[in-house]
Design a protein around this motif. Structure first.
Motif, PDB file in Angstrom:
ATOM      1  N   UNK A  49      -5.637  -5.824   9.678  1.00  0.00           N
ATOM      2  CA  UNK A  49      -4.692  -5.618   8.589  1.00  0.00           C
ATOM      3  C   UNK A  49      -5.306  -5.908   7.239  1.00  0.00           C
ATOM      4  N   UNK A  50      -4.469  -6.231   6.272  1.00  0.00           N
ATOM      5  CA  UNK A  50      -4.920  -6.444   4.898  1.00  0.00           C
ATOM      6  C   UNK A  50      -5.766  -7.711   4.790  1.00  0.00           C
ATOM      7  N   UNK A  51      -6.935  -7.580   4.165  1.00  0.00           N
ATOM      8  CA  UNK A  51      -7.827  -8.721   3.956  1.00  0.00           C
ATOM      9  C   UNK A  51      -7.606  -9.240   2.538  1.00  0.00           C
ATOM     10  N   UNK A  52      -6.872 -10.354   2.413  1.00  0.00           N
ATOM     11  CA  UNK A  52      -6.529 -10.879   1.095  1.00  0.00           C
ATOM     12  C   UNK A  52      -7.754 -11.380   0.336  1.00  0.00           C
ATOM     13  N   UNK A  53      -8.845 -11.672   1.033  1.00  0.00           N
ATOM     14  CA  UNK A  53     -10.064 -12.106   0.350  1.00  0.00           C
ATOM     15  C   UNK A  53     -10.640 -10.990  -0.522  1.00  0.00           C
ATOM     16  N   UNK A  54     -10.375  -9.745  -0.148  1.00  0.00           N
ATOM     17  CA  UNK A  54     -10.904  -8.608  -0.891  1.00  0.00           C
ATOM     18  C   UNK A  54      -9.955  -8.122  -1.986  1.00  0.00           C
ATOM     19  N   UNK A  55      -8.765  -8.699  -2.042  1.00  0.00           N
ATOM     20  CA  UNK A  55      -7.772  -8.291  -3.040  1.00  0.00           C
ATOM     21  C   UNK A  55      -7.935  -9.174  -4.267  1.00  0.00           C
ATOM     22  N   UNK A  56      -8.466  -8.615  -5.336  1.00  0.00           N
ATOM     23  CA  UNK A  56      -8.705  -9.404  -6.553  1.00  0.00           C
ATOM     24  C   UNK A  56      -7.494  -9.358  -7.487  1.00  0.00           C
ATOM     25  N   UNK A  57      -6.934  -8.161  -7.700  1.00  0.00           N
ATOM     26  CA  UNK A  57      -5.722  -7.992  -8.504  1.00  0.00           C
ATOM     27  C   UNK A  57      -4.697  -7.216  -7.692  1.00  0.00           C
ATOM     28  N   UNK A  58      -3.440  -7.401  -8.022  1.00  0.00           N
ATOM     29  CA  UNK A  58      -2.360  -6.723  -7.319  1.00  0.00           C
ATOM     30  C   UNK A  58      -1.811  -5.631  -8.239  1.00  0.00           C
ATOM     31  N   UNK A  59      -2.248  -4.395  -8.014  1.00  0.00           N
ATOM     32  CA  UNK A  59      -1.805  -3.254  -8.822  1.00  0.00           C
ATOM     33  C   UNK A  59      -0.619  -2.599  -8.131  1.00  0.00           C
ATOM     34  N   UNK A  60       0.515  -2.572  -8.821  1.00  0.00           N
ATOM     35  CA  UNK A  60       1.751  -2.111  -8.190  1.00  0.00           C
ATOM     36  C   UNK A  60       2.515  -1.188  -9.131  1.00  0.00           C
ATOM     37  N   UNK A  61       2.845   0.001  -8.622  1.00  0.00           N
ATOM     38  CA  UNK A  61       3.745   0.906  -9.334  1.00  0.00           C
ATOM     39  C   UNK A  61       5.168   0.669  -8.855  1.00  0.00           C
ATOM     40  N   UNK A  62       6.102   0.693  -9.779  1.00  0.00           N
ATOM     41  CA  UNK A  62       7.533   0.628  -9.455  1.00  0.00           C
ATOM     42  C   UNK A  62       8.193   1.883 -10.010  1.00  0.00           C
ATOM     43  N   UNK A  63       8.800   2.663  -9.133  1.00  0.00           N
ATOM     44  CA  UNK A  63       9.484   3.889  -9.542  1.00  0.00           C
ATOM     45  C   UNK A  63      10.992   3.649  -9.568  1.00  0.00           C
ATOM     46  N   UNK A  64      11.608   3.961 -10.708  1.00  0.00           N
ATOM     47  CA  UNK A  64      13.056   3.861 -10.881  1.00  0.00           C
ATOM     48  C   UNK A  64      13.588   5.231 -11.279  1.00  0.00           C
ATOM     49  N   UNK A  65      14.870   5.448 -11.046  1.00  0.00           N
ATOM     50  CA  UNK A  65      15.452   6.743 -11.416  1.00  0.00           C
ATOM     51  C   UNK A  65      15.666   6.825 -12.923  1.00  0.00           C
ATOM     52  N   UNK A  66      15.891   8.044 -13.399  1.00  0.00           N
ATOM     53  CA  UNK A  66      16.146   8.256 -14.814  1.00  0.00           C
ATOM     54  C   UNK A  66      17.359   7.494 -15.316  1.00  0.00           C
ATOM     55  N   UNK A  67      18.329   7.263 -14.431  1.00  0.00           N
ATOM     56  CA  UNK A  67      19.537   6.517 -14.823  1.00  0.00           C
ATOM     57  C   UNK A  67      19.200   5.090 -15.205  1.00  0.00           C
ATOM     58  N   UNK A  68      18.233   4.490 -14.517  1.00  0.00           N
ATOM     59  CA  UNK A  68      17.843   3.115 -14.800  1.00  0.00           C
ATOM     60  C   UNK A  68      16.920   3.017 -16.005  1.00  0.00           C
TER      61      UNK A  68
END
Length: 379
Positions: free
Chosen positions: A106-125
């Motif tokens: 599974x995911x190797x946290x030792x290799x994860x330096x930064x946490x890049x995350x997109x969040x998609x919201x609807x146009x209403x929000x």
């Protein structure tokens, strides 16, 4: 002549410099005519390479107290995003090492330096809310949600950035980006606005002018939707023509291949050959690009080999005690980039399902982004 000889590495540096000076593309990227010339089939499904439970945050690394309830990164981000939305619709998309830095366990946290995350919201929000305000408010809510759940985090008073700390007190930046759910589809048509050449202009701020080609759907990434967001996510990706998906993917591949070559520029090569610190800096950058590109190609054998090299670099195992050993290791990275350059024409020729199937056992396949009590994967 050996591909790992000092002479071959020097020749690569000369051709690399010429490519940069002339502004040539690393690979020939398609124009808009590419979409019109290809069949109009649409994408009908999506398969994640990691399941939601793979993003559980180990207590011994990230919790303030070892007896705290284990938290899941996707769940925390989703809760913060839903508190910001008006319709409970959101799609969370971890990118970069959060998708690629995985081995058989599974995911190797030792290799994860930064946490890049997109969040998609609807146009209403999003409607009527400035990007800057949305971004800062999401940062604040993510920080509060993580702090309330007993995770070890802190927030910059200047930028609002949230940092996740581990047991060694090292901080990982949680880099949040926001986009309209419509951009899952329309972002693909705007990918050509980003330069895929070796010459690279400054990037826009993520929260103010999101990187469009990342906002568009690409089949090799992972997407996790709220229950209310599943229908919206499906409606967005099923409206994408296969040619459009491949068009955006090819531009993304070209740009990141160019970034891999930039990591091994003549100046960087010279520094890496002479200094151990610079050697690890530039080869790590090149390996991270290799990791992403092999994922996009669906080449699981090469991807796992790259993960193993990155894991070795964490312990300083690669032999760099002599100029000759550094030459050999850097030449291998150059050869790997040339292989990825030649493999470009294979990109996107198969269906997304068959590409991801090489990386995901069939028993781990389930439905789009809704949490599943059976702890299966997301499709």
């Amino acid at each position: 002549m050996s591909a790992t000889s000092p002479v071959s590495l020097s020749r690569f540096g000369v051709s690399h410099a010429y490519t940069r000076m002339t502004g040539s593309s690393v690979v020939p990227v398609p124009g808009r005519a590419f979409i019109r010339a290809n069949r109009p089939a649409t994408i009908t499904a999506h398969h994640n390479s990691l399941q939601r439970s793979d993003y559980d945050l180990p207590n011994d690394r990230f919790a303030r107290y070892l007896d705290a309830t284990q938290q899941n990164m996707i769940d925390v981000i989703e809760a913060a995003a839903r508190s910001l939305s008006v319709d409970d619709v959101c799609v969370v998309r971890p990118i970069g090492s959060l998708s690629y830095a995985r081995d058989e366990n599974g995911l190797d946290w030792d290799l994860v330096r930064d946490l890049d995350i997109w969040v998609f919201l609807t146009g209403s929000s999003i409607a009527g809310r400035p990007w800057l305000w949305l971004h800062r408010e999401l940062q604040n809510r993510v920080f509060s949600a993580m702090q309330e759940r007993g995770l070890w985090v802190h927030q910059s008073e200047v930028t609002g950035n949230v940092y996740l700390r581990d047991e060694s007190r090292s901080s990982r930046l949680i880099e949040l980006k926001i986009a309209d759910t419509n951009w899952l589809r329309t972002g693909l048509r705007l990918a050509h606005r980003r330069r895929s050449h070796l010459l690279h202009r400054p990037r826009p701020a993520h929260f103010d002018s999101p990187r469009l080609e990342w906002a568009g759907y690409t089949p090799h990434e992972n997407y996790f939707s709220s229950p209310e967001g599943e229908r919206v996510f499906r409606s967005q990706i099923t409206g994408i023509r296969e040619a459009e998906m491949r068009y955006g993917t090819m531009h993304t591949y070209a740009e990141n291949l160019a970034e891999g070559f930039r990591a091994l520029s003549p100046t960087h090569l010279a520094g890496a050959l002479n200094q151990r610190r610079l050697f690890f800096r530039y080869t790590r950058k090149a390996l991270k690009k290799e990791l992403m590109l092999t994922t996009m190609l669906g080449d699981e054998e090469r991807r796992l080999g790259t993960v193993e090299l990155l894991q070795q670099m964490l312990t300083g195992k690669p032999m760099v005690d002599s100029s000759g050993s550094r030459h050999r290791f850097l030449s291998e990275r150059v050869a790997a980039l040339h292989h990825l350059q030649k493999a470009y024409h294979q990109l996107g020729r198969s269906e997304p399902e068959s590409r991801s199937a090489t990386a995901v056992p069939t028993q781990r396949v389930a439905t789009v982004g809704v949490r599943d009590s059976s702890r299966t994967s997301m499709v």
